[in-house]
Design a protein around this motif. Structure first.
Motif, PDB file in Angstrom:
ATOM      1  N   ASP A  14       0.803  -1.214   0.000  1.00 16.66           N
ATOM      2  CA  ASP A  14       0.000   0.000   0.000  1.00 16.66           C
ATOM      3  C   ASP A  14       0.841   1.272   0.000  1.00 16.66           C
ATOM      4  O   ASP A  14       0.307   2.368   0.182  1.00 16.66           O
ATOM      5  CB  ASP A  14      -0.945   0.017   1.212  1.00 16.66           C
ATOM      6  CG  ASP A  14      -0.171  -0.103   2.514  1.00 16.66           C
ATOM      7  OD1 ASP A  14       1.038  -0.407   2.458  1.00 16.66           O
ATOM      8  OD2 ASP A  14      -0.783   0.086   3.582  1.00 16.66           O
ATOM      9  N   ALA A  15       2.163   1.159  -0.192  1.00 21.58           N
ATOM     10  CA  ALA A  15       3.015   2.342  -0.187  1.00 21.58           C
ATOM     11  C   ALA A  15       2.962   3.019  -1.545  1.00 21.58           C
ATOM     12  O   ALA A  15       2.450   2.481  -2.522  1.00 21.58           O
ATOM     13  CB  ALA A  15       4.453   1.953   0.167  1.00 21.58           C
ATOM     14  N   ARG A  16       3.521   4.240  -1.595  1.00 20.78           N
ATOM     15  CA  ARG A  16       3.636   4.978  -2.845  1.00 20.78           C
ATOM     16  C   ARG A  16       5.122   5.169  -3.148  1.00 20.78           C
ATOM     17  O   ARG A  16       5.903   5.505  -2.251  1.00 20.78           O
ATOM     18  CB  ARG A  16       2.927   6.332  -2.753  1.00 20.78           C
ATOM     19  CG  ARG A  16       1.413   6.208  -2.745  1.00 20.78           C
ATOM     20  CD  ARG A  16       0.725   7.540  -2.679  1.00 20.78           C
ATOM     21  NE  ARG A  16      -0.719   7.398  -2.777  1.00 20.78           N
ATOM     22  CZ  ARG A  16      -1.412   7.451  -3.909  1.00 20.78           C
ATOM     23  NH1 ARG A  16      -0.758   7.676  -5.052  1.00 20.78           N
ATOM     24  NH2 ARG A  16      -2.705   7.298  -3.922  1.00 20.78           N
ATOM     25  N   VAL A  17       5.479   4.943  -4.398  1.00 21.60           N
ATOM     26  CA  VAL A  17       6.884   4.978  -4.789  1.00 21.60           C
ATOM     27  C   VAL A  17       7.034   5.839  -6.032  1.00 21.60           C
ATOM     28  O   VAL A  17       6.067   6.103  -6.762  1.00 21.60           O
ATOM     29  CB  VAL A  17       7.426   3.553  -5.065  1.00 21.60           C
ATOM     30  CG1 VAL A  17       7.426   2.719  -3.811  1.00 21.60           C
ATOM     31  CG2 VAL A  17       6.586   2.883  -6.166  1.00 21.60           C
ATOM     32  N   LEU A  18       8.268   6.263  -6.275  1.00 17.73           N
ATOM     33  CA  LEU A  18       8.626   6.977  -7.499  1.00 17.73           C
ATOM     34  C   LEU A  18       9.174   5.986  -8.512  1.00 17.73           C
ATOM     35  O   LEU A  18       9.903   5.057  -8.154  1.00 17.73           O
ATOM     36  CB  LEU A  18       9.671   8.058  -7.194  1.00 17.73           C
ATOM     37  CG  LEU A  18       9.208   9.245  -6.344  1.00 17.73           C
ATOM     38  CD1 LEU A  18      10.401  10.141  -6.022  1.00 17.73           C
ATOM     39  CD2 LEU A  18       8.147  10.044  -7.072  1.00 17.73           C
ATOM     40  N   ILE A  53      -1.392   5.840 -15.955  1.00 16.99           N
ATOM     41  CA  ILE A  53      -0.147   5.782 -16.731  1.00 16.99           C
ATOM     42  C   ILE A  53       0.480   7.167 -16.819  1.00 16.99           C
ATOM     43  O   ILE A  53       1.697   7.333 -16.681  1.00 16.99           O
ATOM     44  CB  ILE A  53      -0.427   5.196 -18.125  1.00 16.99           C
ATOM     45  CG1 ILE A  53      -1.027   3.786 -18.002  1.00 16.99           C
ATOM     46  CG2 ILE A  53       0.835   5.170 -18.962  1.00 16.99           C
ATOM     47  CD1 ILE A  53      -1.520   3.231 -19.325  1.00 16.99           C
ATOM     48  N   LYS A  54      -0.362   8.180 -17.057  1.00 16.88           N
ATOM     49  CA  LYS A  54       0.144   9.542 -17.157  1.00 16.88           C
ATOM     50  C   LYS A  54       0.749   9.996 -15.841  1.00 16.88           C
ATOM     51  O   LYS A  54       1.802  10.665 -15.818  1.00 16.88           O
ATOM     52  CB  LYS A  54      -0.987  10.484 -17.573  1.00 16.88           C
ATOM     53  CG  LYS A  54      -0.547  11.918 -17.808  1.00 16.88           C
ATOM     54  CD  LYS A  54      -1.706  12.772 -18.288  1.00 16.88           C
ATOM     55  CE  LYS A  54      -1.254  14.214 -18.535  1.00 16.88           C
ATOM     56  NZ  LYS A  54      -2.385  15.054 -19.016  1.00 16.88           N
ATOM     57  N   ARG A  55       0.120   9.645 -14.727  1.00 12.73           N
ATOM     58  CA  ARG A  55       0.658  10.029 -13.425  1.00 12.73           C
ATOM     59  C   ARG A  55       2.000   9.343 -13.173  1.00 12.73           C
ATOM     60  O   ARG A  55       2.933   9.954 -12.651  1.00 12.73           O
ATOM     61  CB  ARG A  55      -0.331   9.668 -12.316  1.00 12.73           C
ATOM     62  CG  ARG A  55       0.163  10.034 -10.925  1.00 12.73           C
ATOM     63  CD  ARG A  55      -0.849   9.678  -9.849  1.00 12.73           C
ATOM     64  NE  ARG A  55      -0.346  10.016  -8.520  1.00 12.73           N
ATOM     65  CZ  ARG A  55      -0.427  11.219  -7.984  1.00 12.73           C
ATOM     66  NH1 ARG A  55      -1.027  12.199  -8.653  1.00 12.73           N
ATOM     67  NH2 ARG A  55       0.056  11.465  -6.780  1.00 12.73           N
ATOM     68  N   ALA A  56       2.113   8.076 -13.547  1.00 13.43           N
ATOM     69  CA  ALA A  56       3.363   7.351 -13.340  1.00 13.43           C
ATOM     70  C   ALA A  56       4.497   7.968 -14.149  1.00 13.43           C
ATOM     71  O   ALA A  56       5.644   8.042 -13.699  1.00 13.43           O
ATOM     72  CB  ALA A  56       3.182   5.882 -13.703  1.00 13.43           C
ATOM     73  N   SER A  58       4.738  11.077 -15.039  1.00 12.14           N
ATOM     74  CA  SER A  58       4.977  12.472 -14.674  1.00 12.14           C
ATOM     75  C   SER A  58       5.954  12.621 -13.520  1.00 12.14           C
ATOM     76  O   SER A  58       6.295  13.745 -13.148  1.00 12.14           O
ATOM     77  CB  SER A  58       3.654  13.147 -14.307  1.00 12.14           C
ATOM     78  OG  SER A  58       3.100  12.551 -13.137  1.00 12.14           O
ATOM     79  N   GLY A  59       6.391  11.510 -12.957  1.00 11.23           N
ATOM     80  CA  GLY A  59       7.331  11.571 -11.847  1.00 11.23           C
ATOM     81  C   GLY A  59       6.680  11.699 -10.493  1.00 11.23           C
ATOM     82  O   GLY A  59       7.376  11.926  -9.494  1.00 11.23           O
ATOM     83  N   LYS A  60       5.365  11.549 -10.414  1.00 11.44           N
ATOM     84  CA  LYS A  60       4.662  11.632  -9.136  1.00 11.44           C
ATOM     85  C   LYS A  60       4.599  10.242  -8.488  1.00 11.44           C
ATOM     86  O   LYS A  60       4.613   9.228  -9.177  1.00 11.44           O
ATOM     87  CB  LYS A  60       3.243  12.169  -9.345  1.00 11.44           C
ATOM     88  CG  LYS A  60       3.205  13.584  -9.923  1.00 11.44           C
ATOM     89  CD  LYS A  60       1.777  14.028 -10.145  1.00 11.44           C
ATOM     90  CE  LYS A  60       1.739  15.437 -10.743  1.00 11.44           C
ATOM     91  NZ  LYS A  60       0.346  15.894 -10.989  1.00 11.44           N
ATOM     92  N   PRO A  61       4.520  10.185  -7.158  1.00 14.89           N
ATOM     93  CA  PRO A  61       4.423   8.883  -6.486  1.00 14.89           C
ATOM     94  C   PRO A  61       3.141   8.151  -6.878  1.00 14.89           C
ATOM     95  O   PRO A  61       2.076   8.754  -7.015  1.00 14.89           O
ATOM     96  CB  PRO A  61       4.420   9.247  -4.991  1.00 14.89           C
ATOM     97  CG  PRO A  61       5.014  10.621  -4.931  1.00 14.89           C
ATOM     98  CD  PRO A  61       4.617  11.310  -6.206  1.00 14.89           C
ATOM     99  N   VAL A  62       3.251   6.847  -7.069  1.00 18.60           N
ATOM    100  CA  VAL A  62       2.098   6.027  -7.444  1.00 18.60           C
ATOM    101  C   VAL A  62       2.016   4.851  -6.479  1.00 18.60           C
ATOM    102  O   VAL A  62       3.001   4.471  -5.850  1.00 18.60           O
ATOM    103  CB  VAL A  62       2.239   5.502  -8.893  1.00 18.60           C
ATOM    104  CG1 VAL A  62       2.245   6.655  -9.885  1.00 18.60           C
ATOM    105  CG2 VAL A  62       3.496   4.669  -9.055  1.00 18.60           C
ATOM    106  N   LEU A  81      11.706  -0.853 -12.289  1.00 18.56           N
ATOM    107  CA  LEU A  81      10.852   0.305 -12.541  1.00 18.56           C
ATOM    108  C   LEU A  81      10.937   1.357 -11.444  1.00 18.56           C
ATOM    109  O   LEU A  81      10.565   2.509 -11.659  1.00 18.56           O
ATOM    110  CB  LEU A  81       9.384  -0.135 -12.697  1.00 18.56           C
ATOM    111  CG  LEU A  81       9.015  -0.884 -13.971  1.00 18.56           C
ATOM    112  CD1 LEU A  81       7.552  -1.327 -13.911  1.00 18.56           C
ATOM    113  CD2 LEU A  81       9.248  -0.024 -15.199  1.00 18.56           C
ATOM    114  N   ILE A  82      11.427   0.989 -10.274  1.00 13.35           N
ATOM    115  CA  ILE A  82      11.439   1.900  -9.141  1.00 13.35           C
ATOM    116  C   ILE A  82      12.697   2.752  -9.182  1.00 13.35           C
ATOM    117  O   ILE A  82      13.798   2.246  -9.422  1.00 13.35           O
ATOM    118  CB  ILE A  82      11.354   1.128  -7.811  1.00 13.35           C
ATOM    119  CG1 ILE A  82      10.011   0.381  -7.727  1.00 13.35           C
ATOM    120  CG2 ILE A  82      11.514   2.060  -6.623  1.00 13.35           C
ATOM    121  CD1 ILE A  82       9.852  -0.438  -6.472  1.00 13.35           C
TER     122      ILE A  82
END
Length: 327
Positions: A14-18, A53-56, A58-62, A81-82
């Motif tokens: 459930d974490a968010r990563v770049l 996909i666009k958010r990923a 854009s460099g934002k955490p997903v 990918l991380i």
């Protein structure tokens, strides 16, 4: 079961990563646009929309589950990918460091262009001794390797131990072999590696002939066969993924390698091959590497400035003033 360091540091579900944006965009370009990719996700019943996909990209955490879906779709590991080390912006302290950052960004732009477009490029780094050519080439190799390139490097020498690059060195580096490898006769290992790459027997024999100065073939024939074999070897390596070929101190290339590069570089630019050369320029009139002619090719040329003069070294006027003061 063992885990590498990258996978052991992966966050919980459930974490968010770049994500590595460059790698992610390159993977997507191979499959089409975002809409086409979203449709493929829906066909496979994977919950990834165009907005995700666009958010990923854009460099934002997903969310980490998004990373798992992307990795499963592309058939790669999650850790690839991380973004494990986010870039840090540091203000340059001197003008030379600022110029170095600009040149690194130019190299990175070319590396990304080859990865995305699938077509080859050429980077020509020129400068006097001590201007930072080798460090820039080393940066290019690290950056290319991080983006999935297979790297082939011919290192430069020093003033105390100069190096002479040969076609044999390039051939062995492309095959991942070394001259001091005595596990089996080197010529046999060359043929075995060529067979593993599905190269024709005539190309394998031509590569093996680079190890032997005496040949039964006439000199013009062997030169043509060796050049064709190296071109086929480079194209074969690039067909399996982007290839980075770096030659430091290009001015030290012997005549045979210079002649081969004149043919190999233009004939491999239709493949994802990035050539990066470092050429040491001596003070005085411009001296070109013997036999190497790249002027007709589109390339990125980087001229590095020589290191600044040491301020703690007394000039002639200072010595004269000191001598008068002592008298």
């Amino acid at each position: 079961m063992t885990f590498n360091r990258a996978s052991s540091s992966i966050p919980p579900f459930d974490a968010r990563v770049l994500l590595d944006v460059h790698n992610l965009k390159a993977l997507r370009h191979r499959r089409g646009g975002r809409e086409a990719l979203s449709e493929q996700f829906q066909e496979r019943r994977q919950c990834l929309t165009r907005a995700a996909i666009k958010r990923a990209e854009s460099g934002k955490p997903v969310p980490y589950r998004t990373v798992r879906h992307l990795a499963a779709f592309y058939g790669i590991g999650v850790e690839s990918l991380i973004e494990t080390e986010p870039p840090r912006r540091m203000a340059p302290a001197r003008g030379t460091e600022e110029a170095s950052d600009v040149e690194r960004l130019q190299c990175r732009a070319v590396i990304d262009a080859v990865h995305v477009s699938g077509r080859g490029r050429l980077i020509d780094v020129q400068g006097q001794a001590g201007s930072g050519k080798s460090s820039l080439l080393a940066f290019g190799a690290r950056d290319a390797r991080a983006r999935g390139y297979a790297c082939v490097l011919l290192d430069g020498g020093t003033a105390a131990q100069p190096v002479v690059h040969t076609a044999t060195d390039l051939m062995l580096a492309l095959l991942g072999l070394a001259r001091d490898d005595d596990a089996a006769p080197l010529a046999d290992r060359v043929r075995n590696r060529c067979a593993d790459l599905a190269l024709p027997a005539v190309h394998a024999d031509a590569c093996a002939s680079l190890l032997d100065t005496a040949s039964d073939w006439p000199l013009p024939t062997i030169q043509l066969l060796q050049t064709a074999a190296l071109c086929a070897l480079i194209q074969c390596r690039a067909a399996n993924g982007p290839l980075f070929i770096c030659i430091d101190d290009l001015q030290a290339a012997d005549w045979q390698l210079a002649m081969i590069l004149n043919v190999a570089v233009p004939t491999t630019l239709d493949y994802p091959v990035l050539w990066m050369f470092g050429t040491r320029l001596e003070p005085g009139p411009m001296r070109r590497p013997l036999g190497v002619r790249m002027d007709a090719l589109a390339r990125t040329t980087l001229h590095l400035m020589p290191p600044p003069a040491r301020r703690d070294r007394a000039d002639a006027g200072g010595v004269h003033r000191l001598s008068r003061a002592g008298a």
